[in-house]
Design a protein around this motif. Structure first.
Motif, mmCIF file in Angstrom:
data_model
loop_
_atom_site.group_PDB
_atom_site.id
_atom_site.type_symbol
_atom_site.label_atom_id
_atom_site.label_comp_id
_atom_site.label_asym_id
_atom_site.label_seq_id
_atom_site.Cartn_x
_atom_site.Cartn_y
_atom_site.Cartn_z
ATOM 1 N N ILE A 1 0.878 -1.187 0.000
ATOM 2 C CA ILE A 1 0.000 0.000 0.000
ATOM 3 C C ILE A 1 0.908 1.229 0.000
ATOM 4 C CG2 ILE A 1 -1.834 1.219 1.232
ATOM 5 C CD1 ILE A 1 -2.657 -1.489 2.464
ATOM 6 N N THR A 2 0.791 2.055 -1.037
ATOM 7 C CA THR A 2 1.788 3.117 -1.247
ATOM 8 C C THR A 2 1.154 4.517 -1.167
ATOM 9 O OG1 THR A 2 1.471 3.030 -3.642
ATOM 10 C CG2 THR A 2 3.174 1.609 -2.719
ATOM 11 N N PRO A 3 1.974 5.532 -0.871
ATOM 12 C CA PRO A 3 1.487 6.912 -0.787
ATOM 13 C C PRO A 3 1.634 7.635 -2.125
ATOM 14 C CG PRO A 3 3.725 6.835 0.000
ATOM 15 C CD PRO A 3 3.407 5.454 -0.514
ATOM 16 N N TRP A 4 1.278 8.920 -2.131
ATOM 17 C CA TRP A 4 1.240 9.643 -3.416
ATOM 18 C C TRP A 4 2.529 10.390 -3.743
ATOM 19 C CZ3 TRP A 4 2.339 14.347 -1.642
ATOM 20 C CH2 TRP A 4 1.821 14.761 -0.420
ATOM 21 N N ASN A 5 3.485 10.425 -2.829
ATOM 22 C CA ASN A 5 4.624 11.325 -3.087
ATOM 23 C C ASN A 5 5.681 10.721 -4.017
ATOM 24 O OD1 ASN A 5 5.399 9.550 -1.060
ATOM 25 N ND2 ASN A 5 6.782 11.027 -0.111
ATOM 26 N N CYS B 1 8.011 0.297 -6.496
ATOM 27 C CA CYS B 1 9.202 -0.465 -6.903
ATOM 28 C C CYS B 1 10.198 -0.645 -5.758
ATOM 29 C CB CYS B 1 9.887 0.220 -8.083
ATOM 30 S SG CYS B 1 8.906 0.174 -9.588
ATOM 31 N N ARG B 2 9.936 -0.063 -4.612
ATOM 32 C CA ARG B 2 10.839 -0.248 -3.472
ATOM 33 C C ARG B 2 10.613 -1.614 -2.821
ATOM 34 N NH1 ARG B 2 11.109 4.304 1.156
ATOM 35 N NH2 ARG B 2 9.065 3.510 1.774
ATOM 36 N N SER B 3 9.345 -1.991 -2.672
ATOM 37 C CA SER B 3 9.066 -3.248 -1.970
ATOM 38 C C SER B 3 8.738 -4.401 -2.915
ATOM 39 C CB SER B 3 7.903 -3.043 -0.990
ATOM 40 O OG SER B 3 6.771 -2.523 -1.654
ATOM 41 N N VAL C 1 -0.817 -4.644 -5.326
ATOM 42 C CA VAL C 1 -0.363 -3.278 -5.044
ATOM 43 C C VAL C 1 -1.573 -2.352 -5.061
ATOM 44 C CG1 VAL C 1 1.215 -1.428 -5.729
ATOM 45 C CG2 VAL C 1 1.775 -3.805 -6.293
ATOM 46 N N LYS C 2 -1.626 -1.488 -4.059
ATOM 47 C CA LYS C 2 -2.716 -0.483 -4.007
ATOM 48 C C LYS C 2 -2.053 0.901 -3.912
ATOM 49 C CE LYS C 2 -6.039 2.142 -2.228
ATOM 50 N NZ LYS C 2 -5.294 3.393 -2.508
ATOM 51 N N PRO C 3 -2.031 1.657 -5.037
ATOM 52 C CA PRO C 3 -1.456 3.007 -4.989
ATOM 53 C C PRO C 3 -2.419 3.999 -4.343
ATOM 54 C CG PRO C 3 -2.274 2.526 -7.195
ATOM 55 C CD PRO C 3 -2.534 1.288 -6.368
ATOM 56 N N GLY D 1 2.970 5.430 4.369
ATOM 57 C CA GLY D 1 1.968 6.490 4.430
ATOM 58 C C GLY D 1 1.998 7.180 5.772
ATOM 59 N N SER D 2 0.845 7.695 6.171
ATOM 60 C CA SER D 2 0.785 8.507 7.389
ATOM 61 C C SER D 2 0.657 7.632 8.640
ATOM 62 C CB SER D 2 -0.402 9.463 7.291
ATOM 63 O OG SER D 2 -1.583 8.711 7.159
ATOM 64 N N VAL D 3 0.917 8.232 9.785
ATOM 65 C CA VAL D 3 0.901 7.480 11.041
ATOM 66 C C VAL D 3 -0.502 6.926 11.325
ATOM 67 C CG1 VAL D 3 1.251 7.637 13.547
ATOM 68 C CG2 VAL D 3 2.779 8.859 11.995
ATOM 69 N N GLY D 4 -1.526 7.770 11.154
ATOM 70 C CA GLY D 4 -2.892 7.347 11.478
ATOM 71 C C GLY D 4 -3.318 6.147 10.648
ATOM 72 N N THR D 5 -3.061 6.188 9.345
ATOM 73 C CA THR D 5 -3.448 5.055 8.497
ATOM 74 C C THR D 5 -2.596 3.843 8.846
ATOM 75 O OG1 THR D 5 -3.846 6.687 6.764
ATOM 76 C CG2 THR D 5 -3.981 4.395 6.127
ATOM 77 N N GLY D 6 -1.315 4.087 9.120
ATOM 78 C CA GLY D 6 -0.425 2.987 9.502
ATOM 79 C C GLY D 6 -0.947 2.251 10.726
ATOM 80 N N GLU E 1 6.245 2.214 6.985
ATOM 81 C CA GLU E 1 7.147 3.326 6.654
ATOM 82 C C GLU E 1 6.312 4.591 6.772
ATOM 83 O OE1 GLU E 1 10.346 3.490 5.713
ATOM 84 O OE2 GLU E 1 10.914 1.459 5.110
ATOM 85 N N LEU E 2 6.488 5.330 7.867
ATOM 86 C CA LEU E 2 5.564 6.439 8.154
ATOM 87 C C LEU E 2 6.269 7.798 8.052
ATOM 88 C CD1 LEU E 2 3.736 4.625 11.091
ATOM 89 C CD2 LEU E 2 3.232 4.514 8.650
ATOM 90 N N GLY E 3 5.765 8.765 8.757
ATOM 91 C CA GLY E 3 6.224 10.138 8.553
ATOM 92 C C GLY E 3 7.482 10.501 9.317
ATOM 93 N N GLU F 1 5.062 18.850 14.438
ATOM 94 C CA GLU F 1 4.148 18.065 13.595
ATOM 95 C C GLU F 1 4.650 18.009 12.151
ATOM 96 O OE1 GLU F 1 0.160 19.572 14.136
ATOM 97 O OE2 GLU F 1 0.388 19.543 16.323
ATOM 98 N N GLU F 2 4.376 16.894 11.492
ATOM 99 C CA GLU F 2 4.788 16.762 10.098
ATOM 100 C C GLU F 2 3.865 17.590 9.204
ATOM 101 O OE1 GLU F 2 4.002 13.056 7.976
ATOM 102 O OE2 GLU F 2 5.985 13.158 7.064
ATOM 103 N N VAL F 3 4.453 18.472 8.383
ATOM 104 C CA VAL F 3 3.650 19.278 7.454
ATOM 105 C C VAL F 3 3.615 18.585 6.089
ATOM 106 C CG1 VAL F 3 3.406 21.527 6.333
ATOM 107 C CG2 VAL F 3 4.276 21.381 8.685
#
Ligand code: NAD
Length: 475
Positions: free
Chosen positions: A144-148, A155-157, A170-172, A224-229, A246-248, A377-379
């Motif tokens: 499950i991957t983020p948008w950045n 391709c990392r995992s 894979v879920k982008p 992705g983000s901590v909350g979703t993680g 792999e979080l923020g 906080e992470e911006v």
């Protein structure tokens, strides 16, 4: 192709026929229609991967190596197409997309070289027994991957999981699906058998959650983000399976008065504003030793003010932010920083000449105290805060005084100072006199709320393997 899901080596429509739009963040124009997968589609994709696993796990290391190398070659041959699509969909400058694609080629090559080096052990027990361990693939892996970094994160995992003998779904992120769908096409062209890799697009709340809780998924790699993680970790726990998170980050760069200040400054600008600051390992706090603080801020002001902001295809210093909602989040943090009493050095606004697109000027705040929310906080955008420090102990306490612990760096000519910081800072990655030093062969990940486990490097193969011990009595 883009309005379908990639299942069993075919592009297929979503069962319920629902769709959503992909939008170019530089123009706010629709660029494609995408399939909105539901739980039934996810189930189909996971079952395809589960079915393929029975055969894929029995392929020889040599066969997997050759396929992974072929995938690397196909990605390289289609690099321009992938990079342009990434920039159109995500917004980042074209040269950054090109670098991300080149890195993805390297990950496939690295994984390809590992398939025949995943060895077990022979363990001495007694005179009448052999005892050995065998590493076997866990089964279907979810990614499950983020948008950045849509393409590079997939391709990392993924190559590591495939090298280990796992199959994958894979879920982008819904904001940026296009390059990941293209990856399906690439892998089919490279000759991967049906079902080994499947790709589902859709919302996190529906498709992502359905994937994370699917009982046939045997490992989850989430970025992705901590909350979703946290939600994904709960879903993993329900079925007792491993999860990599792999979080923020809120990563500190410590600049000592004895450092090569020009080199440090270059890295501050690169570390803070690459990908418009939408980088988990980017610099979000720069801690500057008091005697050089004013000079450093002045020079930073000059350089950041000169950065250009334009559509990614124009290859400016910064492209747009990924979405209107994300730009609003950044703008809200800018307002908060002002309310908290920080001093705006530069930026803090939408560029007046950019009427369309989700652009934002690179922004620096000075006079920031470590207890402010803007310092903790992470911006995840083009916003950098400068914090002065007087002693090494203070720099360390500020660095460690947040919930995150992803990357950290120190710039100094004093090796002892650097090593003490490297030893004591709470971070998964520490960089001395440089930033973003994380090539595919070194472990990547964080501590505290920045995550669990590691991707990249040889350690990452353990995410997709389980140890079986075999005991043989022979006399
Ligand atoms: P996000 O958590 O919103 O989404 C990440 C992925 O999870 C997306 O694919 C999304 O669709 C999916 N998702 C959302 N809800 C879900 C649910 N309930 N169940 C399962 N999946 C769900 O994160 P984002 O906004 O896309 O990415 C930004 C974050 O990612 C930042 O915090 C950044 O620091 C972090 N990040 C970390 C790394 C790293 O390597 N540590 C790399 C890149 C980004």
């Amino acid at each position: 192709m883009f309005d379908q899901l990639f299942i069993d080596n075919d592009f297929v429509p979503p069962a319920a026929g629902r769709r959503f739009d992909a939008v170019d963040p530089a123009t706010e124009q629709r660029i494609a229609t995408l399939a909105l997968a539901d739980a039934a589609d996810v189930d189909r994709a996971v079952r395809s991967a589960h079915h393929a696993f029975a055969t894929w796990r029995r392929t020889t290391p040599t066969e997997r190596t050759r396929l992974l190398l072929r995938a690397a070659a196909v990605i390289a041959s289609r690099a321009d197409e992938i990079a342009r699509l990434e920039t159109l969909d995500m917004g980042k400058p074209l040269r950054e997309s090109q670098a991300n694609v080149a890195r993805s080629v390297r990950t496939f090559e690295y994984a390809a070289g590992a398939t025949d080096k995943l060895e077990g052990q022979s363990i001495p027990v007694d005179a009448r027994s052999f005892n050995f361990t065998h590493l076997e693939p866990v089964g279907v892996s979810a990614h499950i991957t983020p948008w950045n970094y849509p393409f590079a994160n997939a391709c990392r995992s993924l190559p590591v999981a495939l090298a280990a003998g796992c199959t994958a779904v894979v879920k982008p992120a819904s904001e940026t699906c296009l390059s990941t769908l293209l990856l399906g096409d690439v892998l089919r062209e490279a000759g991967f058998p049906p079902g080994v890799v499947n790709i589902v697009t859709g919302s996190g709340a529906e498709a992502g959650a359905a994937l994370a809780r699917h009982p046939l998924v045997r490992s989850i790699t989430f970025t992705g983000s901590v909350g979703t993680g946290q939600q994904v970790a709960h879903a993993a726990a329900d079925h007792v399976r491993p999860v990599v998170l792999e979080l923020g980050g809120k990563n500190p760069q410590v600049v000592c008065a004895d450092a090569d200040l020009d080199a440090a400054l270059k890295e501050t600008v690169r570390g803070a504003f690459t990908n418009a600051g939408q980088v988990c390992t980017g610099i979000s706090r720069v801690l500057v030793e008091r005697p050089v603080h004013d000079r450093y801020v002045e020079a930073l002001h000059e350089r950041v003010q000169a950065l250009t902001v334009a559509p990614g295809l124009d290859n400016a210093d910064l492209g747009p932010l990924v979405s209107a909602a994300h730009r609003q989040t950044v703008a809200d943090y800018v307002r908060l920083a002002r309310e908290e009493g920080a001093r705006l050095v530069c930026g803090g606004q939408v560029p007046p000449e950019r009427e369309r697109g989700w652009f934002y000027r690179p922004t620096v705040f000075d006079g920031v105290r470590p207890d402010m929310r803007i310092a903790r906080e992470e911006v995840f955008g083009p916003l950098l805060v400068v914090i002065p420090f007087d002693t090494d102990e203070q720099a360390l306490a500020i660095s460690n005084g947040v919930e995150f612990g992803l990357s950290a760096g120190i710039f100094t000519r004093d090796l002892g100072r650097a090593l003490r910081f490297a030893r004591d800072v709470e971070a998964g990655m520490v960089w001395v006199n440089e930033w973003f030093q994380s090539p595919v062969q070194v472990p990547h990940g964080g501590v505290k709320h920045s995550g669990i486990g590691r991707e990249q490097g040889f350690a990452a193969f353990a995410n997709y393997l389980q140890v079986k011990d075999v005991a043989i009595r022979f006399a």
